[in-house]
Design a protein around this motif. Structure first.
Motif, mmCIF file in Angstrom:
data_model
loop_
_atom_site.group_PDB
_atom_site.id
_atom_site.type_symbol
_atom_site.label_atom_id
_atom_site.label_comp_id
_atom_site.label_asym_id
_atom_site.label_seq_id
_atom_site.Cartn_x
_atom_site.Cartn_y
_atom_site.Cartn_z
ATOM 1 N N GLU A 154 40.845 44.072 38.279
ATOM 2 C CA GLU A 154 39.910 44.402 39.355
ATOM 3 C C GLU A 154 38.522 44.609 38.777
ATOM 4 O OE1 GLU A 154 41.357 47.828 41.393
ATOM 5 O OE2 GLU A 154 42.805 46.690 42.585
ATOM 6 N N LEU A 155 37.520 44.327 39.612
ATOM 7 C CA LEU A 155 36.125 44.524 39.229
ATOM 8 C C LEU A 155 35.384 45.112 40.405
ATOM 9 C CD1 LEU A 155 33.823 43.994 37.107
ATOM 10 C CD2 LEU A 155 33.420 41.842 38.336
ATOM 11 N N ALA A 156 34.648 46.200 40.168
ATOM 12 C CA ALA A 156 33.850 46.806 41.225
ATOM 13 C C ALA A 156 32.627 45.941 41.495
ATOM 14 C CB ALA A 156 33.415 48.214 40.829
ATOM 15 N N HIS A 157 32.358 45.697 42.756
ATOM 16 C CA HIS A 157 31.217 44.870 43.130
ATOM 17 C C HIS A 157 29.930 45.454 42.554
ATOM 18 C CE1 HIS A 157 28.070 43.091 45.658
ATOM 19 N NE2 HIS A 157 28.908 42.083 45.806
ATOM 20 N N GLY A 158 29.119 44.577 41.972
ATOM 21 C CA GLY A 158 27.871 45.015 41.358
ATOM 22 C C GLY A 158 27.979 45.282 39.871
ATOM 23 N N GLU A 159 29.217 45.491 39.374
ATOM 24 C CA GLU A 159 29.424 45.691 37.944
ATOM 25 C C GLU A 159 29.480 44.325 37.245
ATOM 26 O OE1 GLU A 159 29.661 48.617 36.188
ATOM 27 O OE2 GLU A 159 29.026 49.515 38.084
ATOM 28 N N ARG B 291 42.549 32.646 35.002
ATOM 29 C CA ARG B 291 42.855 34.030 35.377
ATOM 30 C C ARG B 291 42.337 34.290 36.781
ATOM 31 N NH1 ARG B 291 44.378 37.142 30.744
ATOM 32 N NH2 ARG B 291 45.141 35.553 29.284
ATOM 33 N N GLN B 292 42.862 35.361 37.393
ATOM 34 C CA GLN B 292 42.378 35.816 38.693
ATOM 35 C C GLN B 292 42.069 37.304 38.611
ATOM 36 O OE1 GLN B 292 45.192 34.845 41.814
ATOM 37 N NE2 GLN B 292 44.151 32.916 42.230
ATOM 38 N N LEU B 293 41.066 37.722 39.362
ATOM 39 C CA LEU B 293 40.813 39.151 39.516
ATOM 40 C C LEU B 293 40.270 39.412 40.907
ATOM 41 C CD1 LEU B 293 37.520 39.813 39.322
ATOM 42 C CD2 LEU B 293 37.920 39.537 36.906
ATOM 43 N N GLU B 294 40.348 40.670 41.319
ATOM 44 C CA GLU B 294 39.879 41.076 42.641
ATOM 45 C C GLU B 294 38.525 41.758 42.522
ATOM 46 O OE1 GLU B 294 41.292 40.483 45.649
ATOM 47 O OE2 GLU B 294 42.819 39.298 44.591
ATOM 48 N N LEU B 295 37.559 41.257 43.286
ATOM 49 C CA LEU B 295 36.253 41.903 43.371
ATOM 50 C C LEU B 295 36.311 42.875 44.546
ATOM 51 C CD1 LEU B 295 33.406 41.928 42.122
ATOM 52 C CD2 LEU B 295 32.738 40.272 43.868
ATOM 53 N N ILE B 296 36.195 44.160 44.255
ATOM 54 C CA ILE B 296 36.441 45.181 45.278
ATOM 55 C C ILE B 296 35.204 46.055 45.480
ATOM 56 C CG2 ILE B 296 38.927 45.224 44.882
ATOM 57 C CD1 ILE B 296 38.541 47.652 43.144
ATOM 58 N N ASP B 297 35.187 46.715 46.613
ATOM 59 C CA ASP B 297 34.079 47.593 46.995
ATOM 60 C C ASP B 297 34.488 49.038 46.732
ATOM 61 O OD1 ASP B 297 31.918 48.862 48.090
ATOM 62 O OD2 ASP B 297 32.281 48.225 50.149
#
Length: 199
Positions: free
Chosen positions: A37-42, A123-129
């Motif tokens: 996962e990755l926080a949006h804006g990071e 790879r896959q990851l989720e961009l989350i808020d």
């Protein structure tokens, strides 16, 4: 026939010599994002490892990384470099995620093999808020004296998406859904309350 060391030997007319050229295989590589996962804006930071499995050098190898969602490519990185025999190349690649849509991202490490892009790793990851919506109670105003029935109104907004629901409750009772009035404003149905102090 000819005599060699006192012995009569037959001399072959020709000798065939075969040389085996070792097979050259493609580079191998992996993408290693920091997490699923990755926080949006990071920033999206990936550790990249590419290896030359051959005993021969491989010159002018073109590598690229593509980042995209289901609709489009969002970012890319490309490098051309020479690989010595059995070299392992490691580097960090960083992309800014500001402006990317939320959801699933596909990360692909590719090699240009004679004009054809070959995927070395995906790879896959989720961009989350991670930022909560902005929410503010508009009416009734704290410490105000009002008459029943009352209507609760609030404003709610989210920088990256739409607010799905807004709820309110009085005196710790059941949560009541508010409806969109206009823009970011949400209101309740009129509520009849007894004369008292309410929270």
């Amino acid at each position: 026939w000819r005599t060699l060391g006192g012995a009569l030997c037959r001399v072959p007319a020709a000798v065939d010599v075969a040389y085996e050229v070792p097979a050259i295989t493609l580079l191998t590589g992996t993408l290693q994002p920091a997490g699923a996962e990755l926080a949006h804006g990071e920033p999206l930071v990936m550790h990249v490892v590419v290896a030359n499995p051959n005993a021969a050098a491989m010159d002018a190898q073109t590598l690229r990384i593509r980042v995209g969602d289901a609709a489009s490519e969002l970012a890319s990185w490309e490098v051309v470099r020479d690989f010595v025999p059995h070299e392992v190349y490691e580097t960090e690649v960083e992309f800014q995620s500001t402006g990317w849509p939320l959801g699933t991202l596909a990360l692909v490490l590719e090699l240009d093999a004679s004009g054809t892009w070959v995927a070395l790793d995906t790879r896959q990851l989720e961009l989350i808020d991670h930022t909560p919506p902005s929410l503010a109670l508009e009416t009734p105003v704290a410490e105000s004296v009002i008459r029943s029935p009352i209507v609760v109104s609030a404003t709610a907004s989210d920088a990256l998406g739409e607010v799905a629901t807004v709820e309110a409750r009085v005196d710790g009772g059941d949560w009541l859904g508010l409806s969109v009035a206009a823009g970011d404003t949400w209101i309740s149905l009129p509520m009849h309350l007894a004369d008292s102090v309410h929270h």
